[in-house]
Enzyme design. Structure first.
Site, PDB file in Angstrom:
ATOM      1  CD  GLU A 140      -2.545   1.277   2.147  1.00 53.44           C
ATOM      2  OE1 GLU A 140      -3.219   2.360   3.052  1.00 53.44           O
ATOM      3  OE2 GLU A 140      -3.526   0.075   2.997  1.00 53.44           O
ATOM      4  CB  SER A 237      -2.434  -9.556   7.462  1.00 52.81           C
ATOM      5  OG  SER A 237      -3.693  -8.279   7.974  1.00 52.81           O
TER       6      SER A 237
END
Length: 324
Positions: A140, A237
């Site tokens: 991201e 994650s």
């Protein structure tokens, strides 16, 4: 002849299990997975996916079985097959390359990540120096920094970076944040930036997404009620790792991140009378149920759901998948 006494099953110790709500899939993850599934239905296999669509091994393996091929760079995909960009977002150069190669491509970037991309462009257009609060190397962050020319966005990972970063013009700066950070840790970094640069431009609305915030708040509720917290999610994650950290900071005596029920260690349960269970935003609910089933084989469970918020957000699929 005496009849032998019936063999009684061992009495299982009682254990309270507090189940966090919300937990598991968020709207952005659900949309991204649907995009891959629908693309395979529409175009047939294989469909290429640049980077893991979401950070969960079980999700990735299931999509592989359906016909998805996961790659790290676009040059690994042929021109004549569809490609999906992951929920984490990609640098601008990636769709530009896909266009130049006349590829069919689908952007599964979470709309809340796309919002950060739009903010970055606006700050750049207004001539501001930009800092992005996030973790180096996370896709991201790579995608957000890749919206603008190289060197335009400075990365701040912790409070020390916020304390030492030196802009060219302290009166014309702006900050953005990765969407999956710890709300509390980020607040400290933002406070440092605002103290140093009182006029710093902030997001119109919090960059850390609603799902991340809700799941972290729910974990804080678990920490108050439980001796032990279990977070179902993959180690790569970011939002899942943050849930474990938030639980510990909120007062949980212990917290563990597990991929699935096979990661349980029964020594964790010694002396424990209550546990909290949640899942990261990219972890499917069947993994949570698998953990509950495994624990119920060892304990007499009393399950209670702790509801922090109700989520009703949904995101639309790309038109390419919803039109004939």
């Amino acid at each position: 002849m005496t009849t032998p006494a019936p063999i009684r099953p061992p009495v299982r110790p009682k254990l309270r299990l507090f189940l966090a709500s919300p937990r598991g899939f968020c709207a952005g993850v659900d949309r991204a997975i649907q995009i891959v599934e629908r693309a395979i239905e529409k175009f047939g296999a294989p469909v290429y996916v640049r980077h893991e669509i979401v950070h969960n091994r079980h999700v990735v393996d299931r999509l592989k079985a359906l016909g998805a091929i996961f790659i790290e760079e676009l040059n690994e995909a042929p021109d004549d097959r569809p490609v999906v960009f992951s929920a984490h977002g990609v640098p601008k150069s990636v769709p530009a390359e896909a266009k130049s190669r006349q590829m069919i491509y689908l952007d599964a970037t979470c709309p809340l990540v796309s919002k950060v991309h739009v903010e970055a462009q606006k700050h750049f257009d207004n001539g501001r120096e930009i800092v992005l609060i996030g973790h180096a190397g996370h896709p991201e962050v790579v995608g957000t920094m890749g919206q603008l020319p190289e060197g335009t966005v400075a990365l701040i990972e912790d409070i020390d970076d916020a304390r030492t970063w030196q802009p060219k013009d302290a009166s014309n700066v702006a900050f953005l944040t990765q969407t999956t950070l710890s709300v509390d840790d980020t607040a400290d970094i933002v406070a440092m930036l605002k103290e140093r640069f009182p006029g710093i431009a902030a997001p119109h609305k919090e960059d850390i997404c609603y799902a991340t915030t809700n799941r972290q708040d729910a974990v804080k509720m678990l920490a108050e009620a439980s001796d032990l917290i279990l977070v179902v999610g993959s180690r790569n994650s970011s939002n899942s790792v943050r849930l474990k950290e938030v639980g510990l900071k909120a007062g949980a005596k212990s917290a563990y991140l597990i991929d699935d029920a096979s990661g349980l260690d029964w020594s964790w349960f010694e002396g424990v009378s209550s546990i909290g269970l949640t899942a990261g935003a990219s972890a499917p609910e069947d993994l949570v149920q698998g953990v509950i089933d495994a624990i119920s084989g060892h304990f007499d469970l009393e399950i209670e759901e702790l509801v922090e918020a109700r989520e009703t957000v949904t995101f639309k699929l790309p038109r390419l998948l919803t039109t004939a």
